[in-house]
Enzyme design. Structure first.
Site, PDB file in Angstrom:
ATOM      1  CG  HIS A 193       0.748  23.007  10.081  1.00  0.00           C
ATOM      2  ND1 HIS A 193       0.910  21.772  10.617  1.00  0.00           N
ATOM      3  CD2 HIS A 193       1.942  23.632  10.220  1.00  0.00           C
ATOM      4  CE1 HIS A 193       2.132  21.636  11.064  1.00  0.00           C
ATOM      5  NE2 HIS A 193       2.791  22.746  10.832  1.00  0.00           N
ATOM      6  NE  ARG A 300       5.406  26.773   9.315  1.00  0.00           N
ATOM      7  CZ  ARG A 300       5.247  27.846  10.090  1.00  0.00           C
ATOM      8  NH1 ARG A 300       5.130  29.041   9.554  1.00  0.00           N
ATOM      9  NH2 ARG A 300       5.209  27.720  11.403  1.00  0.00           N
ATOM     10  NE  ARG A 336       9.935  23.754   8.208  1.00  0.00           N
ATOM     11  CZ  ARG A 336       8.904  23.930   9.020  1.00  0.00           C
ATOM     12  NH1 ARG A 336       9.114  24.125  10.316  1.00  0.00           N
ATOM     13  NH2 ARG A 336       7.680  23.925   8.571  1.00  0.00           N
ATOM     14  CD  GLU A 434      10.125  21.025  14.299  1.00  0.00           C
ATOM     15  OE1 GLU A 434       9.153  21.789  14.394  1.00  0.00           O
ATOM     16  OE2 GLU A 434      10.528  20.592  13.203  1.00  0.00           O
ATOM     17  CG  ASN A 457       4.261  26.510  16.421  1.00  0.00           C
ATOM     18  OD1 ASN A 457       4.184  27.345  17.301  1.00  0.00           O
ATOM     19  ND2 ASN A 457       4.376  26.826  15.138  1.00  0.00           N
ATOM     20  CG  ASP A 458       5.924  20.393  15.541  1.00  0.00           C
ATOM     21  OD1 ASP A 458       4.802  19.903  15.732  1.00  0.00           O
ATOM     22  OD2 ASP A 458       6.342  20.712  14.411  1.00  0.00           O
ATOM     23  NE  ARG A 468       1.510  22.577  15.195  1.00  0.00           N
ATOM     24  CZ  ARG A 468       2.573  22.965  14.491  1.00  0.00           C
ATOM     25  NH1 ARG A 468       3.690  22.253  14.535  1.00  0.00           N
ATOM     26  NH2 ARG A 468       2.549  24.045  13.771  1.00  0.00           N
ATOM     27  CB  CYS A 505      11.119  30.099  13.677  1.00  0.00           C
ATOM     28  SG  CYS A 505      11.265  28.311  13.649  1.00  0.00           S
TER      29      CYS A 505
HETATM   30  C1  PEP Z   1       7.211  24.840  14.961  1.00  0.00           C
HETATM   31  O1  PEP Z   1       6.969  23.633  15.102  1.00  0.00           O
HETATM   32  O2  PEP Z   1       7.240  25.655  15.899  1.00  0.00           O
HETATM   33  C2  PEP Z   1       7.487  25.397  13.619  1.00  0.00           C
HETATM   34  C3  PEP Z   1       7.908  26.623  13.487  1.00  0.00           C
HETATM   35  O3  PEP Z   1       7.237  24.605  12.548  1.00  0.00           O
HETATM   36  P1  PEP Z   1       5.767  24.257  12.010  1.00  0.00           P
HETATM   37  O4  PEP Z   1       4.800  25.189  12.693  1.00  0.00           O
HETATM   38  O5  PEP Z   1       5.800  24.423  10.550  1.00  0.00           O
HETATM   39  O6  PEP Z   1       5.603  22.840  12.439  1.00  0.00           O
HETATM   40 MG    MG Z   2       7.339  22.252  13.493  1.00  0.00          MG
END
Ligand code: PEP
Ligand code: MG
Length: 590
Positions: A193, A300, A336, A434, A457-458, A468, A505
């Site tokens: 993040h 976000r 979100r 995710e 990402n998740d 991550r 996303c």
């Molecule tokens: C993700 O997990 O890909 C996502 C877009 O949300 P975040 O990066 O805020 O966890």
């Molecule tokens: Mg996420």
């Protein structure tokens, strides 16, 4: 020492500046037993450090009040009060009288306090743990004569490169942009993040340097190259000159890309893709609305909460969401609900958890605190009056979470109606795919949701069991792993069969190679960092969906991310040659 430290490119841009060390952690404390005749002096030394800590806090509080307002400054007032707590003073003095050094005595009291508070039933008291820790670090640093590492107190115009082991999102949003020009961290990866946030804030950053804090002394000049992911220590005059030229080249490339703002994201075989933008802060909306994107694919909202001591109320949230919606007239704006928890903790933190990424976070935390959740839902329904606002739920693993949210949404709408507040009674509701559970039960959810948004990402983190944010695992974080691709394909197929929008996303959408993979899997909606909009548009305009699908068909027969990547890269290289374009390496992305 190696003069160029290699890390991971997190946010592009080149900065030359002095290192500003941030060691915001409890320092090592030497153990010693006091002689009887040293006790009174030691008590005086303790009070002297306490006084100096108070002066520092005063100063930081004034700065915070000027920069961010009285509410932000409140946290430092509370910390000042901790310094005067009579119980603490009595206990520390008594420990010193029992021959402990001032550092040991103070540390012992404060860590007992932290333990007790972190287990407290009251959330309000648990949130004080962060304040206690801050005060502890401040006083101990003064007692030990350590250099001043205050995270939010760097003079304006310092153009400093903040070097630290790890940076929490809440500290990041508190940083003064006029003082900190770049960020370098030992920890972190491209999808952590902190990396995502630095890209949003436009601060050049390198993460995953592993041991930069151990190698540097803190008095160096460095060149931080956020594009190449390097930190060059004490550069020569020629090196500085070379980097300045590179920075100028980057600016030219960016201005070339800006010519793509007004053209459409259409492939060579005539498929119009939807390319939206990701936002982390409402202040980014104006700039992002000029990037040539088709609306907002992910906002976000948790960054509204980080760095504060209280939750934003309904009106404040309404203002933030309306501001974004108004910037994108006639376009979708997907907002979100709070994805708090994991590494996104409000000031003061949350109950300690052994596995925060598997813990009480995101939709779980919202559903368990319906008043807080409904405040956000009401603000969203009100802001929806001004445009095409859609609501997205993070970390969903089960249809039950969607149904429970729908109930709260209905309640939120009827509360607004009974108070005569203008709002939309219903808005499209989507879920983030995710977790493997969401991807594997997308067919069960498809009738209850209005769209899917894949958070790669998740999804990568939870499918591969690879943290991550862990720099040591950065090479194992492979979005092109066939296991991940199959989950994405499954979701895309389910969406397509029902004509339901499926967007991606996560960061996969912002990198040409993985974006190409996604398009080859049948994804037609991408949401990317605003600096990546023209880059991905250029990819789209130079490729055909047919080629991408064929390459993906071949690639999916392979068993490893490496093999998949090789097939796709070969296809992408052919496009680049045919279209006479340089399709950027991921490190060039913003
Ligand atoms: C993700 O997990 O890909 C996502 C877009 O949300 P975040 O990066 O805020 O966890
Ligand atoms: Mg996420």
């Amino acid at each position: 020492m190696e003069r160029t430290l290699q890390g991971i490119s997190a946010s592009p841009g080149i900065v030359v500046g002095p290192v500003h060390f941030l060691r915001w952690e409890v320092p090592d404390i030497p153990q010693h037993i006091l002689a009887d005749d040293a006790v009174e002096d030691e008590i005086l030394r303790f009070h002297d450090a306490r006084e100096r800590a108070r002066e520092r806090l005063h100063h930081v509080r004034d700065r915070a009040a000027k920069r961010a307002g009285p509410e932000e400054a409140q946290i430092f007032e509370m910390q000042e009060l901790l310094l005067d707590d009579p119980e603490m003073l009595k206990h520390v003095e008594s420990l010193i009288r029992h021959s402990l050094g001032a550092e040991q005595a103070f540390h012992q009291h404060m860590s007992d306090w932290r333990q007790a508070f972190s287990r407290h039933a009251s959330a309000e008291l648990r949130e004080r743990v962060g304040d206690i820790l801050d005060v502890e670090i401040r006083v101990l640093s003064l007692l030990l004569g350590l250099p001043d590492h205050d995270p939010v107190d760097v003079p304006k115009g310092a153009n400093a490169v903040l070097v630290t082991h790890d940076l929490t999102p809440s500290l990041t949003v508190q940083l003064d942009r006029e003082a900190i020009a770049g960020i370098a961290t030992d920890a972190g990866t491209r999808t952590s993040h902190i990396a995502i946030l630095t890209r949003s804030l436009g601060i050049p950053a390198v993460v995953g340097l592993r041991d930069a804090t151990a190698r540097l002394r803190g008095d160096e000049l460095v060149i931080l190259d956020g594009t190449a992911g390097t930190l060059n220590v004490n550069p020569t005059a020629e090196e500085i000159q070379r980097y300045r030229e590179r920075a100028a080249d980057e600016a030219i490339r960016e201005s070339e890309l800006s010519s793509l703002v007004d053209v459409e994201a259409v492939t060579l075989d005539g498929v119009r893709l939807t390319l939206r933008v990701n936002l982390d802060l409402p202040e980014e909306a104006e700039l992002a609305s000029r990037s040539g994107a088709d609306g907002v694919g992910l906002m976000r909202t948790e960054f509204l909460v980080l760095s504060r001591t209280t939750m934003p109320d309904e009106d404040e949230q309404y203002d933030a969401y309306s501001r974004v919606v108004r910037c994108f007239p006639g376009q979708a704006v997907i907002i979100r609900t709070f994805d708090l928890g994991g590494d996104k903790l409000p000031v003061g933190g949350y109950p300690h958890e052994a596995n925060p990424f598997l813990g009480w976070r995101a939709i779980r935390m919202c559903l368990d605190q319906p008043d807080m959740f409904k405040t956000q839902l009401r603000a969203m329904l009100r802001a929806a009056e001004h445009g095409d606002l859609r609501i997205l739920l993070p970390l969903v693993v089960s249809i039950d979470e969607v149904l429970a949210t729908r109930t709260l949404l209905r309640e939120a709408a009827s509360e607004l109606a009974s108070n005569g507040v203008p709002h939309k009674t219903s808005v499209p509701l989507g879920v983030m795919v995710e977790t493997p559970a969401a991807a594997l039960t997308a067919d069960a959810m498809v009738d209850e949701v209005d769209f899917f948004s894949i958070g790669s990402n998740d999804l990568v983190q939870y499918t591969l069991a690879v943290d991550r944010g862990n720099a040591n695992l950065a090479e194992r974080f492979t979005p092109l792993h066939p296991g991940v691709l199959r989950l994405i394909k499954r979701t895309a197929d389910i969406g397509r069969a029902r004509q339901l929008e499926v967007c991606v996303c996560g960061e996969m959408a912002s990198d040409p190679l993985t974006a190409y993979a996604l398009i080859g899997l049948g994804i037609t909606h991408l949401s990317v960092a605003h600096r990546a909009v023209p880059l991905i548009k250029r990819l789209v305009r130079n490729m055909s969906v047919k080629d991408a699908e064929e390459s993906m068909g071949k690639a999916l027969k392979s068993g490893s991310a490496f093999a998949v990547g090789a097939v796709l890269q070969a296809s992408l290289d052919r496009i680049a040659v045919a279209g006479e374009v340089a399709l950027a390496h991921p490190a060039e992305l913003g």
